[in-house]
Scaffold this motif. Structure first.
Motif, mmCIF file in Angstrom:
data_model
loop_
_atom_site.group_PDB
_atom_site.id
_atom_site.type_symbol
_atom_site.label_atom_id
_atom_site.label_comp_id
_atom_site.label_asym_id
_atom_site.label_seq_id
_atom_site.Cartn_x
_atom_site.Cartn_y
_atom_site.Cartn_z
ATOM 1 N N UNK A 83 0.826 -1.210 0.000
ATOM 2 C CA UNK A 83 0.000 0.000 0.000
ATOM 3 C C UNK A 83 0.862 1.263 0.000
ATOM 4 N N UNK A 84 2.051 1.195 0.621
ATOM 5 C CA UNK A 84 2.956 2.345 0.588
ATOM 6 C C UNK A 84 3.220 2.780 -0.856
ATOM 7 N N UNK A 85 3.246 1.797 -1.772
ATOM 8 C CA UNK A 85 3.469 2.094 -3.193
ATOM 9 C C UNK A 85 2.167 2.365 -3.935
ATOM 10 N N UNK A 86 1.148 1.540 -3.676
ATOM 11 C CA UNK A 86 -0.107 1.661 -4.418
ATOM 12 C C UNK A 86 -0.789 3.005 -4.219
ATOM 13 N N UNK A 87 -0.695 3.541 -3.009
ATOM 14 C CA UNK A 87 -1.367 4.813 -2.717
ATOM 15 C C UNK A 87 -0.809 5.939 -3.590
ATOM 16 N N UNK A 88 0.499 6.211 -3.568
ATOM 17 C CA UNK A 88 0.997 7.273 -4.454
ATOM 18 C C UNK A 88 0.870 6.912 -5.929
ATOM 19 N N UNK A 89 0.981 5.644 -6.251
ATOM 20 C CA UNK A 89 0.842 5.204 -7.638
ATOM 21 C C UNK A 89 -0.540 5.576 -8.183
ATOM 22 N N UNK A 90 -1.551 5.445 -7.337
ATOM 23 C CA UNK A 90 -2.926 5.742 -7.749
ATOM 24 C C UNK A 90 -3.306 7.208 -7.578
ATOM 25 N N UNK A 91 -2.771 7.865 -6.546
ATOM 26 C CA UNK A 91 -3.318 9.174 -6.179
ATOM 27 C C UNK A 91 -2.321 10.333 -6.175
ATOM 28 N N UNK A 92 -1.050 10.071 -6.480
ATOM 29 C CA UNK A 92 -0.054 11.134 -6.480
ATOM 30 C C UNK A 92 0.567 11.245 -7.873
ATOM 31 N N UNK A 93 0.215 12.288 -8.571
ATOM 32 C CA UNK A 93 0.720 12.485 -9.927
ATOM 33 C C UNK A 93 2.063 13.223 -9.892
ATOM 34 N N UNK A 94 2.893 13.073 -10.940
ATOM 35 C CA UNK A 94 4.157 13.817 -10.995
ATOM 36 C C UNK A 94 3.919 15.314 -10.812
ATOM 37 N N UNK A 95 4.712 15.931 -9.938
ATOM 38 C CA UNK A 95 4.555 17.359 -9.668
ATOM 39 C C UNK A 95 3.576 17.667 -8.553
ATOM 40 N N UNK A 96 2.756 16.681 -8.148
ATOM 41 C CA UNK A 96 1.807 16.880 -7.053
ATOM 42 C C UNK A 96 2.491 16.654 -5.711
ATOM 43 N N UNK A 97 1.978 17.318 -4.691
ATOM 44 C CA UNK A 97 2.496 17.139 -3.339
ATOM 45 C C UNK A 97 1.536 16.308 -2.495
ATOM 46 N N UNK A 98 2.099 15.583 -1.535
ATOM 47 C CA UNK A 98 1.304 14.847 -0.542
ATOM 48 C C UNK A 98 2.029 14.955 0.791
ATOM 49 N N UNK A 99 1.288 15.156 1.857
ATOM 50 C CA UNK A 99 1.888 15.349 3.167
ATOM 51 C C UNK A 99 1.931 14.069 3.982
ATOM 52 N N UNK A 100 3.060 13.797 4.598
ATOM 53 C CA UNK A 100 3.245 12.617 5.446
ATOM 54 C C UNK A 100 3.624 13.064 6.858
ATOM 55 N N UNK A 101 2.884 12.580 7.840
ATOM 56 C CA UNK A 101 3.221 12.867 9.235
ATOM 57 C C UNK A 101 4.161 11.764 9.707
ATOM 58 N N UNK A 110 6.819 4.589 4.094
ATOM 59 C CA UNK A 110 5.736 5.057 3.231
ATOM 60 C C UNK A 110 6.175 6.264 2.388
ATOM 61 N N UNK A 111 6.834 7.237 3.009
ATOM 62 C CA UNK A 111 7.233 8.432 2.259
ATOM 63 C C UNK A 111 8.345 8.109 1.257
ATOM 64 N N UNK A 112 9.178 7.141 1.571
ATOM 65 C CA UNK A 112 10.229 6.722 0.636
ATOM 66 C C UNK A 112 9.621 6.197 -0.660
ATOM 67 N N UNK A 113 8.561 5.395 -0.538
ATOM 68 C CA UNK A 113 7.893 4.874 -1.730
ATOM 69 C C UNK A 113 7.209 5.997 -2.509
ATOM 70 N N UNK A 114 6.609 6.948 -1.793
ATOM 71 C CA UNK A 114 5.892 8.040 -2.455
ATOM 72 C C UNK A 114 6.824 8.908 -3.292
ATOM 73 N N UNK A 115 8.091 8.987 -2.898
ATOM 74 C CA UNK A 115 9.059 9.806 -3.637
ATOM 75 C C UNK A 115 9.303 9.285 -5.057
ATOM 76 N N UNK A 116 8.914 8.048 -5.309
ATOM 77 C CA UNK A 116 9.069 7.476 -6.649
ATOM 78 C C UNK A 116 8.028 8.015 -7.628
ATOM 79 N N UNK A 117 6.960 8.654 -7.097
ATOM 80 C CA UNK A 117 5.831 9.013 -7.952
ATOM 81 C C UNK A 117 5.497 10.499 -7.975
ATOM 82 N N UNK A 118 5.778 11.212 -6.907
ATOM 83 C CA UNK A 118 5.417 12.627 -6.849
ATOM 84 C C UNK A 118 6.334 13.365 -5.906
#
Length: 367
Positions: A83-101, A110-118
């Motif tokens: 899910x750490x990967x699937x979430x940004x893969x589905x909902x974080x587009x290149x150039x978009x930001x997402x906040x991680x607490x 989780x944030x490490x995986x998100x860096x691959x997508x946005x």
């Protein structure tokens, strides 16, 4: 001569204790499930017999967790880690930001995986304080244009837990609840998505629960491999390919057990009583036991603590093991001790641990 089973005091962080009543029922049904002449593990996932198991589990979850009608319930595989990967893969587009607490190792992964997508960023972090607390709500700084905000509701390694979640208004709030889901009631409507590995409070390892709001699904990236689209699983009721059928059966039986033992209100009360036994042993030890988490952030699921020295910790863990306690070692990354008191860990086990801790201090206390 019948062998008498000696159940251990299981404080493993996961896979963790399962309710004895559920294990015994599974044992009874293992060879012949509901007069099918087959085990659940042998049923076709397309058969009416299995479909009933699958849908019963979903209905029980919706009822117990008070999931609103505008949410879908999915049973996936790959654990929270996928899910750490699937979430940004589905909902974080290149150039978009997402906040991680940032509250521990799992939010770091989780944030490490998100860096691959946005472009994920840290909304707040307690890393400098060795993740001994959850950030205050007024410490969270995020943007109105964020694709989503991600939190980890309970931190198994550090023993901290959110007591109150942020209201992110129109920004989708996504929570990894792997280690405290179904331990108490939660207002699901606050979240756009909740996900959790089953192996703490819901059943054996191998099943990943996803609760996702329908309007979030509409924002998903459509240009993904079939199995990595949430929409694929929604359309097929999580039956696009062969699901972990036995794990889902066990999850359904754990939910039945929660129903039969008073529902989430009773579960929450039991969890508070169990944790109090161990926290009292820590708090009344005059510093012999030192809890890692600040009081206001203490977890009811994972109780982390240290002794005055590494030698005493080794002695404590060795003697605890001899006394029948399993899984009290702290995570390899932080050391110390940890008691995981998930739903299925009985009160008696926590009482026995509390008494052991008091006696160990009496015999080894530093004068």
């Amino acid at each position: 001569m019948k062998h008498t089973i000696q159940r251990t005091y299981n404080f493993n962080a996961g896979p963790s204790a399962l309710p004895l009543a559920v294990l015994e029922k599974a044992q009874q049904e293992l060879v012949d499930f509901r007069e099918t002449g087959m085990s659940v593990m042998e049923l076709s996932h397309r058969s009416p017999a299995y479909e009933a198991v699958h849908n019963e589990a979903i209905k029980r979850l919706k009822d117990l967790f008070a999931i609103p009608e505008n949410y879908e319930v999915l049973f996936l595989q790959g654990g929270a880690s996928l899910q750490f990967s699937m979430i940004p893969m589905n909902f974080l587009q290149p150039g978009q930001k997402a906040g991680y607490v940032m509250t521990g190792s799992w939010s770091e992964k989780a944030i490490t995986e998100a860096k691959l997508f946005g472009e994920p960023y840290e909304v707040a972090s307690t890393k400098e304080a060795k993740y001994c607390r959850i950030p205050e709500l007024n410490e969270l700084q995020y943007n109105d244009s964020d694709a989503y905000i991600h939190v980890t509701s309970n931190n198994t390694i550090y023993g901290t837990q959110w007591q109150e979640f942020p209201d992110t208004a129109d920004i989708p709030l996504i929570a990894d609840m792997s280690s405290d889901i179904m331990s108490k009631s939660v207002d699901v409507s606050k979240f756009a998505m909740i996900y959790a590995g089953a192996q703490k409070n819901l059943g054996p390892s191998g099943v990943t629960l996803v609760i996702i709001r329908k309007d979030l699904l509409e924002k998903a990236n459509g240009k993904l491999p079939t199995m990595l689209k949430y929409g694929t699983q929604v359309k097929s009721n999580s039956l696009y390919n062969t699901p972990p059928t036995f794990g889902i059966y066990m999850l359904g039986e754990v939910l039945r057990w929660i129903e039969e033992t008073g529902g989430l209100e009773a579960v929450a009360q039991r969890n508070e009583e169990k944790a109090k036994l161990i926290y009292d042993a820590i708090d009344n030890s005059n510093g012999f036991y030192v809890g890692h988490a600040e009081h206001a952030s203490r977890s009811l699921m994972n109780i982390t603590f240290n002794l005055p020295s590494e030698d005493l910790e080794k002695k404590f863990l060795s003697e605890a093991k001899e006394a029948g306690f399993v899984g009290l070692n702290g995570h390899r990354s932080v050391g110390g001790c940890r008691a995981s008191t998930y739903n299925a860990v009985p009160y008696e086990a926590c009482k026995a641990l509390s008494e052991f801790m008091i006696e160990f201090q009496r015999e080894n206390g530093v004068n």
